[in-house]
Design an enzyme around this catalytic site. Structure first.
Site, PDB file in Angstrom:
ATOM      1  N   LYS A  13       0.832  -1.217   0.000  1.00 19.96           N
ATOM      2  CA  LYS A  13       0.000   0.000   0.000  1.00 19.96           C
ATOM      3  C   LYS A  13       0.863   1.262   0.000  1.00 19.96           C
ATOM      4  O   LYS A  13       0.588   2.203  -0.727  1.00 19.96           O
ATOM      5  CB  LYS A  13      -0.913   0.045   1.239  1.00 19.96           C
ATOM      6  CG  LYS A  13      -1.951  -1.056   1.308  1.00 19.96           C
ATOM      7  CD  LYS A  13      -2.986  -0.773   2.406  1.00 19.96           C
ATOM      8  CE  LYS A  13      -2.421  -0.816   3.819  1.00 19.96           C
ATOM      9  NZ  LYS A  13      -1.925  -2.123   4.246  1.00 19.96           N
ATOM     10  N   ARG A  88      -9.306   0.765   9.551  1.00 17.09           N
ATOM     11  CA  ARG A  88      -8.840  -0.594   9.846  1.00 17.09           C
ATOM     12  C   ARG A  88      -9.856  -1.389  10.652  1.00 17.09           C
ATOM     13  O   ARG A  88      -9.610  -2.553  10.970  1.00 17.09           O
ATOM     14  CB  ARG A  88      -7.545  -0.507  10.644  1.00 17.09           C
ATOM     15  CG  ARG A  88      -6.290  -0.868   9.857  1.00 17.09           C
ATOM     16  CD  ARG A  88      -5.116  -0.717  10.792  1.00 17.09           C
ATOM     17  NE  ARG A  88      -3.911  -1.353  10.378  1.00 17.09           N
ATOM     18  CZ  ARG A  88      -2.914  -0.744   9.742  1.00 17.09           C
ATOM     19  NH1 ARG A  88      -3.037   0.499   9.375  1.00 17.09           N
ATOM     20  NH2 ARG A  88      -1.797  -1.400   9.458  1.00 17.09           N
ATOM     21  N   ARG A 127      11.050  -6.915   4.338  1.00 13.53           N
ATOM     22  CA  ARG A 127      11.067  -5.518   4.779  1.00 13.53           C
ATOM     23  C   ARG A 127      11.789  -5.380   6.119  1.00 13.53           C
ATOM     24  O   ARG A 127      12.468  -4.391   6.366  1.00 13.53           O
ATOM     25  CB  ARG A 127       9.619  -5.005   4.902  1.00 13.53           C
ATOM     26  CG  ARG A 127       9.539  -3.528   5.240  1.00 13.53           C
ATOM     27  CD  ARG A 127       8.130  -3.009   5.118  1.00 13.53           C
ATOM     28  NE  ARG A 127       7.319  -3.312   6.283  1.00 13.53           N
ATOM     29  CZ  ARG A 127       6.019  -3.037   6.380  1.00 13.53           C
ATOM     30  NH1 ARG A 127       5.381  -2.489   5.385  1.00 13.53           N
ATOM     31  NH2 ARG A 127       5.351  -3.326   7.479  1.00 13.53           N
ATOM     32  N   ARG A 133      11.727  -2.119  11.118  1.00 14.19           N
ATOM     33  CA  ARG A 133      10.591  -1.664  11.893  1.00 14.19           C
ATOM     34  C   ARG A 133      10.406  -2.572  13.090  1.00 14.19           C
ATOM     35  O   ARG A 133      10.515  -3.786  12.981  1.00 14.19           O
ATOM     36  CB  ARG A 133       9.314  -1.682  11.023  1.00 14.19           C
ATOM     37  CG  ARG A 133       9.047  -0.367  10.340  1.00 14.19           C
ATOM     38  CD  ARG A 133       7.879  -0.433   9.411  1.00 14.19           C
ATOM     39  NE  ARG A 133       6.641  -0.918  10.025  1.00 14.19           N
ATOM     40  CZ  ARG A 133       5.451  -0.787   9.458  1.00 14.19           C
ATOM     41  NH1 ARG A 133       5.339  -0.187   8.286  1.00 14.19           N
ATOM     42  NH2 ARG A 133       4.370  -1.262  10.044  1.00 14.19           N
ATOM     43  N   ARG A 144      -0.193  -9.425  13.528  1.00 10.94           N
ATOM     44  CA  ARG A 144      -0.822  -8.385  12.708  1.00 10.94           C
ATOM     45  C   ARG A 144      -1.701  -9.004  11.628  1.00 10.94           C
ATOM     46  O   ARG A 144      -2.756  -8.465  11.300  1.00 10.94           O
ATOM     47  CB  ARG A 144       0.251  -7.463  12.110  1.00 10.94           C
ATOM     48  CG  ARG A 144       0.794  -6.495  13.159  1.00 10.94           C
ATOM     49  CD  ARG A 144       2.141  -5.920  12.798  1.00 10.94           C
ATOM     50  NE  ARG A 144       2.125  -5.140  11.594  1.00 10.94           N
ATOM     51  CZ  ARG A 144       3.155  -5.049  10.760  1.00 10.94           C
ATOM     52  NH1 ARG A 144       4.270  -5.708  11.006  1.00 10.94           N
ATOM     53  NH2 ARG A 144       3.058  -4.322   9.700  1.00 10.94           N
TER      54      ARG A 144
HETATM   55  P1  AMP Z   1       1.107   0.474   9.097  1.00  8.49           P
HETATM   56  O1  AMP Z   1       2.301   1.346   8.904  1.00  8.49           O
HETATM   57  O2  AMP Z   1      -0.104   0.939   8.317  1.00  8.49           O
HETATM   58  O3  AMP Z   1       1.397  -0.993   8.896  1.00  8.49           O
HETATM   59  O4  AMP Z   1       0.676   0.626  10.634  1.00  8.49           O
HETATM   60  C1  AMP Z   1       1.542   0.242  11.668  1.00  8.49           C
HETATM   61  C2  AMP Z   1       0.778   0.104  12.964  1.00  8.49           C
HETATM   62  O5  AMP Z   1       0.185   1.363  13.312  1.00  8.49           O
HETATM   63  C3  AMP Z   1      -0.372  -0.875  12.949  1.00  8.49           C
HETATM   64  O6  AMP Z   1       0.039  -2.217  13.155  1.00  8.49           O
HETATM   65  C4  AMP Z   1      -1.220  -0.343  14.107  1.00  8.49           C
HETATM   66  O7  AMP Z   1      -0.652  -0.689  15.347  1.00  8.49           O
HETATM   67  C5  AMP Z   1      -1.076   1.163  13.954  1.00  8.49           C
HETATM   68  N1  AMP Z   1      -2.131   1.728  13.089  1.00  8.49           N
HETATM   69  C6  AMP Z   1      -1.956   2.347  11.880  1.00  8.49           C
HETATM   70  N2  AMP Z   1      -3.140   2.730  11.378  1.00  8.49           N
HETATM   71  C7  AMP Z   1      -4.080   2.339  12.271  1.00  8.49           C
HETATM   72  C8  AMP Z   1      -5.493   2.436  12.306  1.00  8.49           C
HETATM   73  N3  AMP Z   1      -6.198   2.988  11.322  1.00  8.49           N
HETATM   74  N4  AMP Z   1      -6.124   1.909  13.387  1.00  8.49           N
HETATM   75  C9  AMP Z   1      -5.459   1.346  14.401  1.00  8.49           C
HETATM   76  N5  AMP Z   1      -4.127   1.222  14.428  1.00  8.49           N
HETATM   77  C10 AMP Z   1      -3.424   1.713  13.370  1.00  8.49           C
END
Ligand code: AMP
Length: 186
Positions: A13, A88, A127, A133, A144
């Site tokens: 994404k 989400r 990654r 990360r 996740r």
């Molecule tokens: P991402 O970079 O999109 O993979 O997000 C990393 C982490 O941020 C996720 O595993 C969640 O812990 C948190 N996070 C990001 N966006 C959301 C969201 N819309 N709702 C809840 N947690 C989020």
């Protein structure tokens, strides 16, 4: 133009959002990046989010909804956004729909990037070697993916039922995936 990018962690994404953002000159808004910035700045929100994110858990809906409200009403997002990582949960999706209605915003399309589960695991592990990360360890990745299936996958049905979603094959070269997304936006 407001576009929502949907899909499991590691589906690509972020990469695709950047391409669409450059193409349409609208900001790429990643809620994950926004949270990582809060962590870097050591804000109260950042401290709270770090514990949840490192464990692979979601940050609570009320926090995320408030964050997106700020984004949607900000000057730099008036012409549109590429939203990556939100909504989400179905609760976030419902709140987003309400906010969009209130702000007279129409979502152009929800683009759902789709790849096999083995592919996701492979991409996230790769990654972890380059981006380091904190939430890309094998154990957290599994968590996740499980949370995605339980809490986030239902969001797809929510958007399908509203006729807003286009499924995009996320396998193959980045440029090919981008082209499929552009075709879906025609
Ligand atoms: P991402 O970079 O999109 O993979 O997000 C990393 C982490 O941020 C996720 O595993 C969640 O812990 C948190 N996070 C990001 N966006 C959301 C969201 N819309 N709702 C809840 N947690 C989020």
């Amino acid at each position: 133009m407001h576009i929502i990018l949907f899909g499991p962690p590691g589906v690509g994404k972020g990469t695709q959002a950047k391409i669409l953002s450059e193409r349409f000159h609208i900001p790429h808004i990643s809620t994950g990046d926004m949270l990582r910035e809060e962590i870097r700045l050591e804000t109260d929100l950042g401290k709270k989010a770090k514990v949840l994110m490192d464990a692979g858990n979601l940050v609570p809906d009320d926090i995320m909804i408030g964050m997106i409200r700020g984004v949607l009403t900000s000057q730099r997002c008036v012409n549109g956004i590429i939203l990556d990582g939100f909504p989400r949960t179905v609760e976030q999706a419902t709140a987003l729909e309400g906010m969009m209605k209130e702000l007279h915003i129409t979502v152009k399309r929800v683009l759902s990037l789709e790849v096999t589960e083995e592919h996701i695991m492979e991409r996230l592990l790769k990654r972890s070697e380059t981006e380091h990360r904190a939430d890309d360890t094998a154990e957290t990745i599994l968590k996740r993916i499980a949370i995605y299936k339980k809490s986030t996958a239902p969001v797809k049905d929510y958007f399908i039922s509203r006729g807003m979603l286009s499924a995009i094959n996320g396998e193959g070269p980045v440029a090919e995936v981008s082209q499929r997304m552009l075709d879906a936006l025609q």
